[in-house]
Design a protein around this motif. Sequence first.
Motif, short mmCIF file in Angstrom:
data_model
loop_
_atom_site.label_atom_id
_atom_site.label_comp_id
_atom_site.label_asym_id
_atom_site.label_seq_id
_atom_site.Cartn_x
_atom_site.Cartn_y
_atom_site.Cartn_z
N UNK A 86 -81.41 -66.64 -63.96
CA UNK A 86 -80.74 -66.00 -65.08
C UNK A 86 -79.24 -65.79 -64.88
N UNK A 87 -78.78 -65.66 -63.63
CA UNK A 87 -77.40 -65.21 -63.42
C UNK A 87 -76.55 -66.15 -62.57
N UNK A 88 -77.01 -66.51 -61.37
CA UNK A 88 -76.12 -67.12 -60.39
C UNK A 88 -76.38 -68.59 -60.11
N UNK A 89 -77.60 -69.09 -60.38
CA UNK A 89 -77.91 -70.45 -59.99
C UNK A 89 -77.94 -70.59 -58.48
N UNK A 90 -77.56 -71.76 -57.94
CA UNK A 90 -77.55 -71.93 -56.48
C UNK A 90 -76.61 -70.97 -55.75
N UNK A 254 -71.74 -73.19 -58.95
CA UNK A 254 -71.49 -71.93 -59.66
C UNK A 254 -71.67 -72.16 -61.16
N UNK A 255 -72.89 -72.39 -61.61
CA UNK A 255 -73.10 -72.75 -63.02
C UNK A 255 -72.69 -71.66 -64.00
N UNK A 256 -72.71 -70.41 -63.56
CA UNK A 256 -72.34 -69.30 -64.44
C UNK A 256 -71.03 -68.64 -64.03
N UNK A 258 -67.85 -67.07 -61.56
CA UNK A 258 -67.76 -65.92 -60.68
C UNK A 258 -68.52 -64.71 -61.21
N UNK A 259 -68.50 -64.52 -62.54
CA UNK A 259 -69.22 -63.39 -63.12
C UNK A 259 -70.71 -63.49 -62.82
N UNK A 260 -71.25 -64.71 -62.85
CA UNK A 260 -72.66 -64.90 -62.54
C UNK A 260 -73.00 -64.53 -61.11
N UNK A 261 -72.07 -64.85 -60.19
CA UNK A 261 -72.29 -64.51 -58.78
C UNK A 261 -72.42 -63.00 -58.61
N UNK A 262 -71.51 -62.27 -59.25
CA UNK A 262 -71.54 -60.81 -59.09
C UNK A 262 -72.68 -60.17 -59.88
#
Length: 582
Positions: A86-90, A254-256, A258-262
């Motif tokens: 849902x958020x970060x992918x790999x 990083x499919x989503x 930097x926001x997805x990572x956090x």
Amino acid sequence: MESHSQGSSSSFSSLSTYIAALAHTPARIAARAFSVSTSVEELSRVRARSGSDMRRTLCWYDLVGFGVGGMVGAGVFVTTGRASRLFAGPSVIVSYAIAGLCALLSAFCYTEFAVDIPVAGGAFSYLRVTFGEFPAFLTGANLVMDYVLSNAAVARSFTAYFGTAIGVSEAKWRMRVDFLPDGFDEIDIVAVFVILLITLIICYSTRESSVVNMVVTAAHVIFIGFVITVGFWKGNVKNFTEPADPVHHPAGFFPFGGAGVFNGAAMVYLSYIGYDAVSTMAEEVKYPVRDIPVGVSGSVIIVTVLYCLMAASMSMLLPYDALDPEAPYAAAFKGEEGRWRWLSNVIGGGASFGILTSLMVSMLGQARYMCVIGRSNVVPVWFARVHPTTSTPVNASIFLGIFTAAIALFTDLNVLLNLVSIGTLFVFYMVANAVIYRRYITVGTSNPWPTLSYLCSFSLSSILFTLIWHFTPPGKLKALMLVACAIVALGILQLFVCLVPQAHKPEFWGVPLMPWLPSVSIFLNIFLLGSLDGPSYVRFIFFSALAVLVYVLYSVHASFDAEGDWSLIHKNIATLKDLEDS
């Protein structure tokens, strides 16, 4: 101002006395809300309210075992799939590294307190001796709720993995009740049974629980090594960048963005709640000065490495958009050729095993929190009782076990996870503030306002940075605003370092690079809090408001009664000494 001379009679002895007590609520809040305890009181008078003592039987390797067993089972096997899908992918690998850094910095703050005040209260006790009774109660209430909700989430995930292990769909283990609202309409009997069984085990003995945990955790780490090896061997590096459905899902590591990572880091932060459970066992450690730093920080470091390796393994096995959010590792082998299908069952069984150790450690922790909150009289002292035979907080263990089972019976995993993360981040944020305040303030001699001003200013600059990061459109203006905000925050920090001297340094163990590392912890916790969704804040505010209501209607009066009696004793002793001197 209400006199403590009324403290010898309970505010709850009759309806009329309770109504009279409510009339004095503002005065009692003024007297009790920010009254601080001391380390000596926590280790003596407050601790004595449990009756029997918890026996000191644990060593550093017990704490490392509890930390690894408590964190690994809850983290990777519950939140990794959801955070990746849902958020970060790999890049969930990076999410785990960020969350691990945040947890390690918070672990340093916890360790300084736990060495100085080796009691079972964790964050509640630390905040009570720093900011006072009400902030401690608000934090403690949220933390106990965190434990209850996270344990309920892990228990429901156990059903999914156990079903995979024996080849039975989790839907067959759960019963749907149509008249209940979505998210609360699937009854999970297996989760309830597991929670109640572990409740009985932890009531028996902490030492025996540690032995069982060490054996199971050792087997679990071997299993984890197997999963990591198979993932790197069978997986494909192209899954780090290529989704299964590139038409509908973005590609790249990083499919989503930097926001997805956090966002992923905020969700997987649930994985690190286990180290906090380790800190609650400080009262049962033989050599706190040596064992607590090794046990708490060591377990966080070990688990962070394991998390990152397992997340990498999972990302190589399947593209992120093909993962099962409920049971990602087991599902990674489904649909493969026959020679690999058996691994799905093995992983389901191993994950079920690890989740059991995680539940045991977390339920040990939540009971000790409730026990020490009971010692402070803000909840009934019945919760504080330690059984003379088992030397465990049996009352708190049984009550919270039943409460956790009731939530696990109805509540869907998705409803639980974000609420747990926001509560955990809030508690860790408070402890980071408390360790700075305690270093720079000596009650009664130091002026607290420079330190309070710094903590408020740095928190506000961190909040501003977080709001700009999440709500400002990408571009040069956003970059300039973020840089400016970071410069202001660093300037505030450097100004504080130059102008405000430390009031005292820890006798045994302290957070290094004070106040830099706790300040980084404050920033990271605020930043991760900003990554959570709106409904999470609504639920958090609801539970906090409920805690405030309980404090106003019950806790402040019970605390006033108990401390009033003690104040009379001190007053009488002082009067006798004055008479003797005259």
